[in-house]
Design a protein around this motif. Structure first.
Motif, PDB file in Angstrom:
ATOM      1  N   GLY A  47       6.314 -14.782  12.979  1.00 25.54           N
ATOM      2  CA  GLY A  47       6.336 -16.192  14.030  1.00 25.54           C
ATOM      3  C   GLY A  47       6.465 -17.502  13.317  1.00 25.54           C
ATOM      4  N   CYS A  48       5.904 -17.624  12.005  1.00 24.25           N
ATOM      5  CA  CYS A  48       5.719 -18.696  11.533  1.00 24.25           C
ATOM      6  C   CYS A  48       6.194 -18.999   9.939  1.00 24.25           C
ATOM      7  CB  CYS A  48       4.331 -19.252  11.577  1.00 24.25           C
ATOM      8  SG  CYS A  48       3.116 -18.246  10.752  1.00 24.25           S
ATOM      9  N   ALA A  49       7.268 -18.057   9.730  1.00 27.41           N
ATOM     10  CA  ALA A  49       7.598 -17.774   8.386  1.00 27.41           C
ATOM     11  C   ALA A  49       8.515 -18.839   7.886  1.00 27.41           C
ATOM     12  CB  ALA A  49       8.472 -16.649   8.254  1.00 27.41           C
ATOM     13  N   ALA A  50       8.288 -19.853   6.794  1.00 29.43           N
ATOM     14  CA  ALA A  50       9.106 -20.846   6.337  1.00 29.43           C
ATOM     15  C   ALA A  50       9.264 -20.629   4.872  1.00 29.43           C
ATOM     16  CB  ALA A  50       8.187 -22.238   6.542  1.00 29.43           C
ATOM     17  N   ARG A  51      10.418 -21.391   4.433  1.00 31.22           N
ATOM     18  CA  ARG A  51      10.480 -21.108   2.842  1.00 31.22           C
ATOM     19  C   ARG A  51       9.629 -22.094   1.958  1.00 31.22           C
ATOM     20  NH1 ARG A  51      16.702 -21.891   1.121  1.00 31.22           N
ATOM     21  NH2 ARG A  51      15.951 -23.875   1.170  1.00 31.22           N
ATOM     22  N   TYR A  52       9.341 -21.403   0.832  1.00 31.70           N
ATOM     23  CA  TYR A  52       8.500 -22.479  -0.017  1.00 31.70           C
ATOM     24  C   TYR A  52       9.017 -22.108  -1.465  1.00 31.70           C
ATOM     25  CZ  TYR A  52       5.376 -18.861  -1.660  1.00 31.70           C
ATOM     26  OH  TYR A  52       4.553 -17.600  -2.593  1.00 31.70           O
ATOM     27  N   PHE A  53       8.483 -23.065  -2.413  1.00 33.62           N
ATOM     28  CA  PHE A  53       8.759 -22.705  -3.929  1.00 33.62           C
ATOM     29  C   PHE A  53       7.463 -22.664  -4.704  1.00 33.62           C
ATOM     30  CE2 PHE A  53      12.482 -25.173  -2.073  1.00 33.62           C
ATOM     31  CZ  PHE A  53      13.471 -24.237  -2.790  1.00 33.62           C
ATOM     32  N   PRO A  54       7.269 -21.485  -4.893  1.00 34.14           N
ATOM     33  CA  PRO A  54       5.981 -21.130  -5.597  1.00 34.14           C
ATOM     34  C   PRO A  54       5.582 -22.205  -7.054  1.00 34.14           C
ATOM     35  CG  PRO A  54       6.958 -19.254  -5.461  1.00 34.14           C
ATOM     36  CD  PRO A  54       7.922 -20.130  -5.335  1.00 34.14           C
ATOM     37  N   ALA A  55       4.373 -22.349  -7.090  1.00 34.63           N
ATOM     38  CA  ALA A  55       4.103 -23.293  -8.547  1.00 34.63           C
ATOM     39  C   ALA A  55       4.587 -22.508  -9.731  1.00 34.63           C
ATOM     40  CB  ALA A  55       2.458 -23.542  -8.391  1.00 34.63           C
ATOM     41  N   GLU A  56       4.593 -23.259 -10.787  1.00 36.12           N
ATOM     42  CA  GLU A  56       5.220 -22.543 -12.035  1.00 36.12           C
ATOM     43  C   GLU A  56       4.363 -21.573 -12.558  1.00 36.12           C
ATOM     44  OE1 GLU A  56       6.216 -25.819 -14.839  1.00 36.12           O
ATOM     45  OE2 GLU A  56       7.898 -26.374 -13.497  1.00 36.12           O
ATOM     46  N   GLN A  57       3.160 -21.901 -12.582  1.00 38.02           N
ATOM     47  CA  GLN A  57       2.319 -20.917 -13.006  1.00 38.02           C
ATOM     48  C   GLN A  57       2.185 -19.522 -12.291  1.00 38.02           C
ATOM     49  OE1 GLN A  57       0.438 -21.288 -15.700  1.00 38.02           O
ATOM     50  NE2 GLN A  57      -0.060 -19.152 -15.666  1.00 38.02           N
TER      51      GLN A  57
ATOM     52  N   ASN B 266      -3.705 -18.392  12.144  1.00 38.15           N
ATOM     53  CA  ASN B 266      -3.579 -19.587  11.250  1.00 38.15           C
ATOM     54  C   ASN B 266      -3.488 -18.850   9.828  1.00 38.15           C
ATOM     55  OD1 ASN B 266      -2.834 -21.764  13.128  1.00 38.15           O
ATOM     56  ND2 ASN B 266      -5.034 -21.347  13.637  1.00 38.15           N
ATOM     57  N   SER B 267      -3.619 -17.734   9.662  1.00 39.09           N
ATOM     58  CA  SER B 267      -3.555 -17.229   8.243  1.00 39.09           C
ATOM     59  C   SER B 267      -2.119 -17.270   7.567  1.00 39.09           C
ATOM     60  CB  SER B 267      -4.046 -16.065   8.256  1.00 39.09           C
ATOM     61  OG  SER B 267      -3.333 -14.851   8.762  1.00 39.09           O
ATOM     62  N   GLY B 268      -1.065 -17.239   8.276  1.00 37.40           N
ATOM     63  CA  GLY B 268       0.355 -17.006   7.709  1.00 37.40           C
ATOM     64  C   GLY B 268       0.762 -15.595   7.466  1.00 37.40           C
ATOM     65  N   PHE B 269      -0.243 -14.744   7.654  1.00 35.06           N
ATOM     66  CA  PHE B 269       0.084 -13.404   7.487  1.00 35.06           C
ATOM     67  C   PHE B 269      -0.489 -12.423   8.698  1.00 35.06           C
ATOM     68  CE2 PHE B 269      -1.381 -14.732   3.333  1.00 35.06           C
ATOM     69  CZ  PHE B 269      -0.278 -14.578   2.575  1.00 35.06           C
TER      70      PHE B 269
ATOM     71  N   GLY C 191      11.986 -22.517 -13.089  1.00 33.10           N
ATOM     72  CA  GLY C 191      12.902 -23.647 -13.026  1.00 33.10           C
ATOM     73  C   GLY C 191      14.317 -23.137 -12.345  1.00 33.10           C
ATOM     74  N   GLU C 192      14.321 -21.841 -11.815  1.00 30.40           N
ATOM     75  CA  GLU C 192      15.289 -21.402 -11.240  1.00 30.40           C
ATOM     76  C   GLU C 192      15.702 -22.213  -9.697  1.00 30.40           C
ATOM     77  OE1 GLU C 192      16.070 -17.378 -11.000  1.00 30.40           O
ATOM     78  OE2 GLU C 192      16.613 -17.319 -13.316  1.00 30.40           O
ATOM     79  N   GLY C 193      14.411 -22.430  -9.074  1.00 29.73           N
ATOM     80  CA  GLY C 193      14.404 -23.284  -7.637  1.00 29.73           C
ATOM     81  C   GLY C 193      14.566 -22.190  -6.634  1.00 29.73           C
ATOM     82  N   LYS C 194      14.234 -20.667  -6.949  1.00 30.70           N
ATOM     83  CA  LYS C 194      14.731 -19.801  -5.885  1.00 30.70           C
ATOM     84  C   LYS C 194      13.513 -19.844  -4.767  1.00 30.70           C
ATOM     85  CE  LYS C 194      14.792 -15.057  -4.983  1.00 30.70           C
ATOM     86  NZ  LYS C 194      15.664 -15.074  -3.842  1.00 30.70           N
ATOM     87  N   PRO C 195      13.897 -19.905  -3.530  1.00 31.94           N
ATOM     88  CA  PRO C 195      12.935 -20.133  -2.348  1.00 31.94           C
ATOM     89  C   PRO C 195      12.311 -18.752  -2.078  1.00 31.94           C
ATOM     90  CG  PRO C 195      14.923 -20.292  -1.448  1.00 31.94           C
ATOM     91  CD  PRO C 195      15.245 -20.201  -3.045  1.00 31.94           C
ATOM     92  N   PHE C 196      11.068 -18.583  -1.616  1.00 30.05           N
ATOM     93  CA  PHE C 196      10.401 -17.610  -1.384  1.00 30.05           C
ATOM     94  C   PHE C 196       9.995 -17.716   0.421  1.00 30.05           C
ATOM     95  CE2 PHE C 196      10.621 -16.920  -5.718  1.00 30.05           C
ATOM     96  CZ  PHE C 196      10.276 -15.439  -6.005  1.00 30.05           C
ATOM     97  N   ARG C 197       9.207 -16.747   0.898  1.00 29.80           N
ATOM     98  CA  ARG C 197       8.928 -16.908   2.262  1.00 29.80           C
ATOM     99  C   ARG C 197       7.207 -16.901   2.312  1.00 29.80           C
ATOM    100  NH1 ARG C 197       9.750 -12.982   5.765  1.00 29.80           N
ATOM    101  NH2 ARG C 197      10.018 -14.095   7.594  1.00 29.80           N
ATOM    102  N   ARG C 198       6.913 -17.512   2.983  1.00 29.54           N
ATOM    103  CA  ARG C 198       5.347 -17.663   3.454  1.00 29.54           C
ATOM    104  C   ARG C 198       5.149 -18.058   4.778  1.00 29.54           C
ATOM    105  NH1 ARG C 198       2.458 -22.314  -0.168  1.00 29.54           N
ATOM    106  NH2 ARG C 198       3.410 -24.009   0.644  1.00 29.54           N
ATOM    107  N   GLY C 199       4.117 -17.592   5.571  1.00 27.11           N
ATOM    108  CA  GLY C 199       3.728 -18.182   6.649  1.00 27.11           C
ATOM    109  C   GLY C 199       2.791 -19.394   6.794  1.00 27.11           C
ATOM    110  N   ALA C 200       3.329 -20.236   7.849  1.00 25.95           N
ATOM    111  CA  ALA C 200       2.673 -21.715   7.919  1.00 25.95           C
ATOM    112  C   ALA C 200       1.465 -21.800   8.874  1.00 25.95           C
ATOM    113  CB  ALA C 200       3.806 -22.663   8.728  1.00 25.95           C
TER     114      ALA C 200
END
Length: 588
Positions: A466-476, A502-505, A486-495
């Motif tokens: 219901g609240c999934a959005a694209r995001y870019f994980p931190a390098e670590q 309000n947990s995103g899961f 450095g590839e800049g591939k987006p992943f999904r997480r809940g807002a």
């Protein structure tokens, strides 16, 4: 305090709050200045600006008018009583019935001193009315909640099995010194509070309810998707009564407060049977209760629904197709091992197959499967039950947990004598199952002949759709997951949204590492290869670790990389421990 003419002197709430030490004179003066501009009530200004809490305001108002005050919350109100006056009349009178005890109806009112309002309530209900003070906004909130059907307690209460739950008139509640209002709160609302907690937990898909004593009262939390969340905070003085009510439901001794106890009850809620396992434990502040909710609706026995990726699922099914042998499912407590075993039994069960299980406890009852409950108090241990099962002509045996050498040895012997044996074990990863059996004294030649495969698993929370959005994980995070930076591939997480608290899961799925014992791997086990050597061999042949399986699920958008790293942090074992591991093998 009276005036010169003998009439009660009017006490202003602001002055009362200053006298009680809730606010300072400067804060009152600032609120009075704001009142001149906005026209709001002093109490609304003080609460709105965060100077005082709603509870402090209620206490101040209650002292001014000489009645008791209350902050409304779930468990203090019987929603079924709202129909006595109806939603429209409740809004007009700014009142909500809270509970009824022996013909006395306690009603929360914004103006409890209004005689016309009290007369109207008596006329509508035909009951004696006891008024208490509550804030108008608080009353409006719960009228809307209960009138809108957000908490259908009536349906829950009427569906409770009478033989499993005693009604409040028949039970005794252990109470200490209390006020009249406290005694009323410790009556019918205690039953309501416990039922609301149960019903809310069942609706939200919780696995456990924790009722904990706190210095300020009671804290009730429930576990959803493996994470504890606050459910409600009953007011001080109710903890002993809440514990007593739960013990009555669980058929436990309410007089015994010094020793741990266990109970079990079956209820019917929302048209289905739900088992509750109750555990009590004495603590410094009082007894703590944990209720395990066993809801068959949450049991997924189809392997395709558990989270297996296609490659791991095909491997696991191939292991289960063997005519006999030992299959182990490993992982920490609460990682879903029993569910995985049930899914394996679901694949194997048929009218032509005799399946027996030994469990502690039997969590879910399954058709076509004979399930046996362990009872250590009478000597019905895993090992003893397993020996007896072998005389019951079994085809498939499921052992809830291999805890000791005796159980391990009987399970291995059963696997070597033509039976399919499924069991759980506590290890970090699949290859670690070999070392665990060796530590239990099982000889490598027996282990290599009996073991067909091992599954290691963890449960990861899934991204809320219901609240999934694209995001870019931190390098670590990418580095820890073994992914290129450095590839800049987006992943999904809940807002975060209301649906997922309000947990995103929302929900969980399994991460599975499946190890199939091939002829070459069997030979290495027979010769006592160390765990790190088995891992290295498996890696060379394309075997994926738990973390690698989880990362693939994150790439598919089913969970997040951070969640995978959180649940799989124990599977990467340091090869520096390899020499000690080898020495232990040699000693064995």
């Amino acid at each position: 305090m009276t005036s010169s003419r003998g009439r009660p002197k009017r006490v202003f709430v602001g002055e009362a709050l200053v006298e009680q030490g809730e606010i300072t004179r400067e804060q009152l003066d600032a609120a009075l200045s704001e009142q001149k501009k906005s026209g709001q009530r002093i109490g609304e200004i003080l609460v709105g600006t965060g100077v005082i809490s709603p509870g402090s305001l209620v206490r101040g108002l209650a002292r001014c008018i000489g009645v008791r005050g209350v902050v409304l919350r779930h468990g203090l109100i019987d929603p079924g009583l709202l129909k006595l006056i109806g939603e429209d009349e409740a809004e007009r009178l700014r009142a909500i019935p809270m509970f009824k005890v022996r013909g006395v109806l306690t009603v929360a009112l914004a103006e409890p001193q209004s005689l016309p309002t009290l007369d109207r309530l008596r006329q509508l209900t035909g009951l004696e009315v006891r008024p208490v003070l509550a804030l108008e906004a608080n009353i409006h909130e719960y009228v809307k909640k209960y009138a809108g059907g957000n908490v259908d307690v009536d349906a829950f209460l009427t569906s409770l099995s009478e033989q499993d739950v005693e009604v409040v008139e028949r039970e005794t509640v252990d109470e200490g010194p209390a006020t009249d209002l406290d005694r009323m709160v410790a009556g019918s609302p205690i039953v309501n509070l416990v039922n609301v907690a149960l019903m809310t937990s069942v609706k939200d898909g919780a696995s456990d309810i924790h009722i904990e004593p706190d210095k300020r009262g009671t804290l009730i939390r429930y576990r959803i998707d493996g994470v504890l969340r606050e459910l409600m905070k009953p007011p001080a003085g109710m903890h002993a009564a809440i514990v007593s009510r739960v013990k009555v439901i669980g058929k436990m001794d309410i007089a015994e407060k010094r020793l741990p106890q266990e109970g079990r009850v079956r209820i019917v809620a929302e048209g289905r049977e739900i088992d509750l396992r109750v555990s009590s434990m004495p603590t410094l502040l009082g007894e703590k209760i944990v209720i395990r909710i066993l809801d068959k609706r949450n049991l997924r026995v189809k392997m395709e629904d558990l989270g297996f990726r296609s490659g791991a699922l095909a491997t696991f099914k191939r292991v289960l197709e063997q005519p006999h042998g030992l299959v182990l499912v490993t992982g920490p407590t609460g990682s879903g091992k029993t569910t995985t075993l049930y899914s394996a039994l679901d694949l194997l069960r048929s009218p032509e197959v005799n399946i027996l299980t030994v469990e502690d406890p039997v969590e879910y009852q399954l058709d076509l499967i004979n399930q046996i409950q362990v009872n250590d108090q009478i000597g019905m241990t895993f090992a003893r039950a397993l020996r007896s099962i072998l005389r019951q002509d079994p085809d498939v045996i499921m052992v809830g947990e291999i805890r000791d050498q005796e159980t391990a040895r009987v399970a291995v012997q059963a696997a070597l004598t033509g039976h399919m044996v499924l069991a759980t074990l506590h290890t970090n990863d699949a290859p670690g199952a070999v070392a665990r059996l060796s530590d239990m004294g099982i000889e490598t030649y027996l282990m290599s002949a009996a073991l067909n495969g091992a599954v290691a698993q963890r449960l990861a929370r899934t991204v809320c759709g219901g609240c999934a959005a694209r995001y870019f994980p931190a390098e670590q995070v990418l580095r820890d997951a073994g992914l290129p930076v450095g590839e800049g591939k987006p992943f999904r997480r809940g807002a975060g949204c209301q649906q997922c608290h309000n947990s995103g899961f929302l929900g969980r799925l399994g991460i599975y590492e499946v190890m199939e014992v091939t002829p070459e791997l069997r030979r290495r086990i027979h010769h006592g290869a160390a765990t790190h050597e088995l891992r290295a061999y498996l890696k060379r042949h394309g075997h994926l670790t738990l973390r690698e399986e989880g990362v693939l699920l994150a790439i598919d958008g089913k969970t997040t990389l951070e969640e995978v790293l959180r649940v799989s942090h124990t599977d990467d074992l340091d090869d520096e421990a390899a020499p000690a591991d080898t020495d232990r093998r040699a000693a064995a």
